[in-house]
Write a protein that holds these residues in place. Structure first.
Motif, PDB file in Angstrom:
ATOM      1  N   ALA A 286      -7.112   0.071  12.548  1.00  0.00           N
ATOM      2  CA  ALA A 286      -6.386   1.319  12.747  1.00  0.00           C
ATOM      3  C   ALA A 286      -6.561   2.272  11.560  1.00  0.00           C
ATOM      4  N   ALA A 287      -7.115   1.795  10.467  1.00  0.00           N
ATOM      5  CA  ALA A 287      -7.239   2.653   9.286  1.00  0.00           C
ATOM      6  C   ALA A 287      -8.464   2.249   8.488  1.00  0.00           C
ATOM      7  N   THR A 288      -8.840   3.132   7.573  1.00  0.00           N
ATOM      8  CA  THR A 288      -9.879   2.808   6.618  1.00  0.00           C
ATOM      9  C   THR A 288      -9.168   2.577   5.293  1.00  0.00           C
ATOM     10  N   GLU A 289      -9.296   1.400   4.757  1.00  0.00           N
ATOM     11  CA  GLU A 289      -8.526   1.073   3.561  1.00  0.00           C
ATOM     12  C   GLU A 289      -8.984   1.901   2.366  1.00  0.00           C
TER      13      GLU A 289
ATOM     14  N   TRP B 111      -5.373   6.831   7.733  1.00  0.00           N
ATOM     15  CA  TRP B 111      -4.756   6.452   9.004  1.00  0.00           C
ATOM     16  C   TRP B 111      -5.184   7.356  10.159  1.00  0.00           C
ATOM     17  N   ASN B 112      -6.232   8.185   9.940  1.00  0.00           N
ATOM     18  CA  ASN B 112      -6.722   9.098  10.983  1.00  0.00           C
ATOM     19  C   ASN B 112      -5.636  10.044  11.462  1.00  0.00           C
ATOM     20  N   LEU B 113      -4.772  10.482  10.547  1.00  0.00           N
ATOM     21  CA  LEU B 113      -3.661  11.354  10.935  1.00  0.00           C
ATOM     22  C   LEU B 113      -3.774  12.734  10.292  1.00  0.00           C
ATOM     23  N   SER B 114      -4.983  13.101   9.853  1.00  0.00           N
ATOM     24  CA  SER B 114      -5.115  14.361   9.132  1.00  0.00           C
ATOM     25  C   SER B 114      -4.636  15.565   9.934  1.00  0.00           C
ATOM     26  N   ASP B 115      -4.697  15.448  11.259  1.00  0.00           N
ATOM     27  CA  ASP B 115      -4.224  16.552  12.113  1.00  0.00           C
ATOM     28  C   ASP B 115      -2.734  16.816  11.950  1.00  0.00           C
ATOM     29  N   GLU B 116      -1.989  15.829  11.455  1.00  0.00           N
ATOM     30  CA  GLU B 116      -0.548  15.960  11.407  1.00  0.00           C
ATOM     31  C   GLU B 116      -0.052  16.393  10.026  1.00  0.00           C
ATOM     32  N   ALA B 117      -0.981  16.872   9.164  1.00  0.00           N
ATOM     33  CA  ALA B 117      -0.599  17.219   7.792  1.00  0.00           C
ATOM     34  C   ALA B 117       0.363  18.401   7.762  1.00  0.00           C
TER      35      ALA B 117
ATOM     36  N   SER C 269       1.125   3.689   8.469  1.00  0.00           N
ATOM     37  CA  SER C 269       1.232   4.926   7.699  1.00  0.00           C
ATOM     38  C   SER C 269       2.607   5.064   7.049  1.00  0.00           C
ATOM     39  N   GLU C 270       3.666   4.653   7.737  1.00  0.00           N
ATOM     40  CA  GLU C 270       5.012   4.860   7.214  1.00  0.00           C
ATOM     41  C   GLU C 270       5.311   3.977   6.002  1.00  0.00           C
ATOM     42  N   PRO C 271       5.095   2.644   6.113  1.00  0.00           N
ATOM     43  CA  PRO C 271       5.305   1.837   4.910  1.00  0.00           C
ATOM     44  C   PRO C 271       4.395   2.263   3.764  1.00  0.00           C
ATOM     45  N   ASP C 272       3.158   2.690   4.089  1.00  0.00           N
ATOM     46  CA  ASP C 272       2.258   3.107   3.014  1.00  0.00           C
ATOM     47  C   ASP C 272       2.802   4.324   2.271  1.00  0.00           C
ATOM     48  N   LEU C 273       3.319   5.298   2.997  1.00  0.00           N
ATOM     49  CA  LEU C 273       3.864   6.470   2.309  1.00  0.00           C
ATOM     50  C   LEU C 273       5.080   6.073   1.476  1.00  0.00           C
TER      51      LEU C 273
ATOM     52  N   ALA D 257       1.332   0.711  16.064  1.00  0.00           N
ATOM     53  CA  ALA D 257       0.204   1.191  15.279  1.00  0.00           C
ATOM     54  C   ALA D 257      -0.059   2.658  15.642  1.00  0.00           C
ATOM     55  N   PRO D 258      -0.428   3.498  14.669  1.00  0.00           N
ATOM     56  CA  PRO D 258      -0.705   3.174  13.275  1.00  0.00           C
ATOM     57  C   PRO D 258       0.507   3.405  12.367  1.00  0.00           C
ATOM     58  N   LEU D 259       1.679   3.646  12.960  1.00  0.00           N
ATOM     59  CA  LEU D 259       2.818   4.055  12.139  1.00  0.00           C
ATOM     60  C   LEU D 259       3.377   2.902  11.323  1.00  0.00           C
ATOM     61  N   GLY D 260       3.532   1.766  11.944  1.00  0.00           N
ATOM     62  CA  GLY D 260       4.057   0.617  11.229  1.00  0.00           C
ATOM     63  C   GLY D 260       3.942  -0.610  12.100  1.00  0.00           C
ATOM     64  N   PHE D 261       3.311  -1.640  11.594  1.00  0.00           N
ATOM     65  CA  PHE D 261       3.097  -2.846  12.394  1.00  0.00           C
ATOM     66  C   PHE D 261       2.701  -3.987  11.460  1.00  0.00           C
ATOM     67  N   THR D 262       2.723  -5.195  12.001  1.00  0.00           N
ATOM     68  CA  THR D 262       2.317  -6.352  11.210  1.00  0.00           C
ATOM     69  C   THR D 262       0.806  -6.343  11.073  1.00  0.00           C
TER      70      THR D 262
END
Lengths: 337, 262, 344
Positions: free
Chosen positions: C60-63, C322-328, C115-119, C100-105
């Protein structure tokens, strides 16, 4: 006393008359020496065939339908994450079942007590915990520790002597177990009460007339008999509890089903095999409980039945013996013929 | 032995004084006075609903009297004297008193989950009167005495009604009671089984144990009883020796009852 | 979007009432605010922390490994109790099933990623605090903020006017919702209620998007048209319903939608997006915000920390991972206008 004067043939047990016309094809034995030909049941055979075909179809579909992704099932079945959830399920279930039953016995006794306050408290407890959804109980308990950081033992409304740090005490497992036990006790109380009520009044009187001490009356006379009614009902309750633990995610604890849901969100393409993994484990757990139930019930059936039901092993042995005897008999028959 | 007066020197085996009992508005016992001397066999007769069972159950405090009191061997049962008043005893004390009084029920009430032997041995062990081994030995003796030596390991449901009642009598005897109460011991039995139970009771009569038997077996009463009591409407209508009460009843209610059951 | 994205959100006020009830039940418990755990190894005070974003993402993401320098100025703005505790307890409402990708195991099948825990981890690094992730149900996330169990919620929580009565917000991402349909479907959302006439739509209970959908439903009802709303216990079962055709579309947070589309691309039931919508309604861009208890003084340092990350470029790297650049969003604001209260 009847006018029929049939000869009373004394047949050796081993030499039972052949079925129908079997042995003497040409000259049937006199009616009095014949065994009755059993009624045929063609309907039963047709129903059996239909059911077998349907079962085979179902099994075939289960195995071959790609929807079930059996390879992924295999991958997930014993994953550490799943086993960890299984352990949580087992721990929470076992602890709550024991604590719930103990609480249930106390509540049932209080309910039968001559003390009106005890009766009222017990009644209210059962009423309350059967009314309040388990989720709400868990939610309150879970946040309880956030609101009250320490618990004190001491004079009510007065000074406390011992203080507990509640967040250290109330781990997620403890909160889940306490919540489920509180809930379980309310239902167990009714199961136990029904069991106690099922014991004949004469048993209480006989125990009282013998002057048996009160505790002995309950433990050795009433409870063992009540358990005959309690065990099946409580096992039902227990199986519900095994699956009921899936609510413990409300206290941030993941049991078997919680892990399955959680993994399903990380691996969305494995949702179906994951659900089947949970199903598989629940089937295993329920089966184990059912086997235990059989033997526990058999134990408490002592004296209640003239003969105890056979264990599966005994049935198997008896079946084999029966087949062998039949084979021997057929064999002898042919030799004679 | 048929005298109903209390001996001043020796306490009666059973003494009931002024027994009254109501079930709601229904008066079951209406002033019963009864004295049974040690070693006597008393048979209580009476139509159904006359209060026989209630009287018997009051003697070991399975029923609590509303008014009146019971004493066994001079000891008040279920109550104690407190000045000029009677106070209820605690449960533990009542249970201890009951342990010295045998009771045999119409419906046997054996413990179905225990073997015949365990049924008999349970109470002496539980009340601390005997060790497990002693109780076991006593139980085997008692089983032999009621003719069931070979049934020690049978569960009650594997026994006939007559056998069950004999086990129940052995169970009552296990605590070596000075008094045994029988509540219609043969009423639940098939006719051909009545004899074996009555035989056991007959053996007990004359053994020094005081017996009070509620029964409809007039023949048994005639043969064994020292005292026959006829109860009707909650009070004693007539009492005396079998010869007095059964063969020469004075009261019309007694005559009417006997004419029906004989 | 959503507020909720993460699973069924039940009404926060109800939960709060229950807690009040619990408080009333126990007279002998004492309430103190002392934190029970002390910080062990927070980020070195004057140093910087390496935060790995997009780890264990199962595709779901690029580390990316970001080195975040602590800002003492912003740290100084923190309420003293939080600063001295050395920890930032971050509430997430991701149980039982993550999203995913917001928050998951993560793919190690135990670590929480998204994305949420990372922020949350990035912000904690800026503040020089040790991040403590508190994963719970959606309900307990809010009850946890109320009770002080959580300092802040980073859990795709939408800034709404109604929630502002109890919470403060520091916005950090656009809130967009979208319609997911099977690729084989020809339907497209044109931004109006009319295009939903006759459709069966799944939505998470208690979410913002549910409110938006209900508004459209009543609008259509007034015109004599129908819109059927369906609820499922979690994303897994909703996606199953979409695959099997039980629902026409799933109205969900756009990040979830985008991720699920990439996940299903190679399966036999691929899906696509049928249109986006602002999580705050047609007239206002919805915002996702870090959520704290009203008046606890955390919102300002949190917003400053996000702005700090925006300025130093870590914010963009985080979204990109997290491929969320559109939501900046260009900047983080404290309590910006949110979804209006008068909605239905």
């Amino acid at each position: 006393m009847s006018e029929r004067s049939l000869p009373a043939p004394t047949l050796p047990v081993a030499d039972r008359p052949p079925v129908g016309v079997g042995a003497g094809a040409t000259a049937p034995a006199p009616l009095s020496r014949q065994r009755v030909i059993p009624l045929r049941h063609p309907g039963r055979w047709i129903a059996t065939a239909v059911v077998l075909v349907l079962v085979a179809q179902l099994a075939h579909g289960l195995v071959t339908n790609p929807f079930y992704q059996w390879d992924r099932f295999q991958y997930w079945f014993a994953r550490p994450a799943i086993l960890q959830g299984l352990v949580v399920t087992l721990e929470v279930t076992a602890l709550s079942a024991v604590l719930g039953l103990a609480g249930g016995i106390l509540l049932a006794l209080a309910r039968q007590s001559k003390n009106p306050i005890l009766r009222a408290v017990s009644w209210t407890y059962i009423w309350l915990f059967r009314s309040v959804p388990l989720i709400v109980v868990l939610l309150i308990l879970y946040n309880f520790s956030a609101l009250y950081k320490t618990l004190s033992l001491g004079v009510p409304f007065g000074p406390g002597f011992v203080h507990f740090n509640e967040s250290a005490l109330a781990t997620d497992l403890v909160v889940a177990t306490v919540g489920l036990s509180l809930n379980e006790a309310a239902y167990a109380a009714e199961v136990v009460r029904a069991g106690i009520l099922s014991v004949d009044q004469g048993q209480h009187e006989a125990a009282a007339a013998l002057g048996l001490p009160k505790g002995y009356q309950f433990r050795r006379i009433v409870l063992p008999q009540a358990l005959r009614a309690i065990v099946p009902a409580y096992v039902n309750q227990l199986i519900g509890l095994i699956k009921g633990t899936s609510l413990v995610f409300y206290v941030s604890l993941l049991d078997l089903f919680g892990e399955v849901q959680n993994m399903g969100s990380t691996y969305p393409t494995d949702v179906v095999p994951l659900l089947l993994v949970a199903t598989g484990w629940y089937v295993v757990l329920t089966s184990v409980v059912s086997v235990v139930q059989f033997y526990v019930e058999r134990h408490y059936a002592r004296g209640a039945l003239r003969t105890l039901p056979s264990t599966p092993l005994q049935k198997l042995r008896a079946g084999v013996r029966g087949l062998r005897e039949r084979a021997d008999r057929t064999h002898l028959g042919t030799v004679k013929a | 032995m048929s005298s109903t007066t209390t001996s001043p020197t020796r306490a009666a085996a059973v003494e009931v004084r002024g027994a009254h009992k109501w079930y709601g508005a229904n008066r079951v016992l209406d002033g019963v006075d009864l004295t049974v001397q040690p070693g006597q066999v008393a048979v209580i007769l009476g139509p159904s609903g006359s209060g026989k069972s209630t009287l018997l159950r009051a003697i070991n405090h399975l029923e609590q009297l509303d008014v009146g009191h019971v004493s066994v061997n001079g000891e008040l049962i279920g109550v104690r004297r407190h000045g000029e008043r009677l106070k209820e005893l605690g449960e533990r004390a009542i249970l201890a008193q009951r342990a010295g009084i045998g009771f045999v029920f119409q419906g046997f009430n054996l413990f179905p989950h225990l073997t015949a032997l365990e049924n008999i041995a349970a109470a002496p062990v539980a009340t601390g009167r005997a060790t497990r081994e002693e109780a076991r030995a006593t139980a085997l003796d008692l089983l032999a005495r009621v003719g069931l030596a070979d049934k020690a390991d049978a569960y009650p449901r594997q026994l006939s009604g007559g056998q069950q009642q004999r086990v129940a009598i052995a169970r009552a005897l296990a605590q070596r009671p000075g008094l045994i109460l029988f509540d219609e011991p043969t009423s639940a039995l098939d006719p051909e089984l009545v004899g074996e139970v009555l035989a056991v009771i007959r053996d007990l009569a004359g053994s020094g144990t005081t017996l009070i038997v509620v029964t409809h077996e007039i023949g048994f009463a005639r043969e064994v009883a020292d005292l026959v009591v006829f109860l009707d409407g909650g009070h004693i209508v007539e009492q005396g020796t079998p010869a007095e009460v059964l063969d020469n009843p004075q009261h019309p209610r007694t005559r009417e009852f006997l004419s029906k059951v004989l | 979007m959503s507020s909720t994205v993460f699973r069924r959100a039940r009404l926060v006020p109800a939960s709060a009432a229950l807690i009040a009830l619990a408080g009333g039940l126990t007279a002998c418990a004492s309430s103190t605010t002392a934190k029970t755990e002390t910080a062990v190894a927070a980020a070195a005070p004057a140093g910087s922390t390496i935060v790995s974003v997009g780890a264990l993402a199962n595709g779901a993401a690029t580390e990316a490994k970001l080195t975040v320098a602590q800002s003492d100025t912003i740290r100084a703005e923190l309420p003293a109790s939080v600063r001295s505790s050395g920890e930032l307890t971050i509430g997430l409402g991701l149980l039982p099933a993550g999203s995913a990708p917001l928050g998951f195991t993560g793919s190690d099948q135990k670590t929480l990623t998204g994305s949420e825990p990372d922020l949350g981890r990035l912000v904690a690094a800026v503040l020089g605090l040790k991040p403590v992730l508190n994963n719970a149900t959606w309900d307990n996330l809010f009850v946890g903020i109320d009770s002080g169990r959580n300092d802040v919620g980073f859990s795709n929580i939408t800034d709404t006017e109604q929630r502002k009565t109890k919470y403060d917000f520091a916005s950090y991402r656009q809130d967009n919702v979208g319609f997911e349909v099977l690729k084989s479907s020809s339907w497209t959302f044109d931004g109006t209620a009319e295009s939903l006439a006759g459709k069966t739509v799944a939505v998470g209970a208690g979410t913002n998007q549910e409110k938006i959908l209900e508004k459209w439903q009543s609008q259509l009802k007034a015109e004599g048209k129908t819109l059927t709303i369906k609820y499922f216990p979690d994303n897994n079962s909703t996606y199953l319903a979409l695959d099997s055709g039980k629902i026409d579309t799933y109205f969900e947070p756009n990040p979830e939608l985008a991720y699920h589309v990439t996940q299903t691309a190679r399966t036999n039931t691929p899906t696509r997006s049928a249109g986006k919508f602002s999580g705050a309604g047609a007239s206002l861009q919805g915002l996702i915000a870090a959520t704290t208890k009203k008046g606890d003084g955390l919102a300002k340092p949190l917003a400053d920390a996000v702005n700090y990350l925006i300025k130093n470029g870590d914010y963009a790297k985080w979204l990109a991972a997290w491929n969320l650049s559109d939501e900046a969003v260009p900047t983080s604001q404290v309590n910006p206008p949110g979804l209006p209260v008068t909605n239905s």
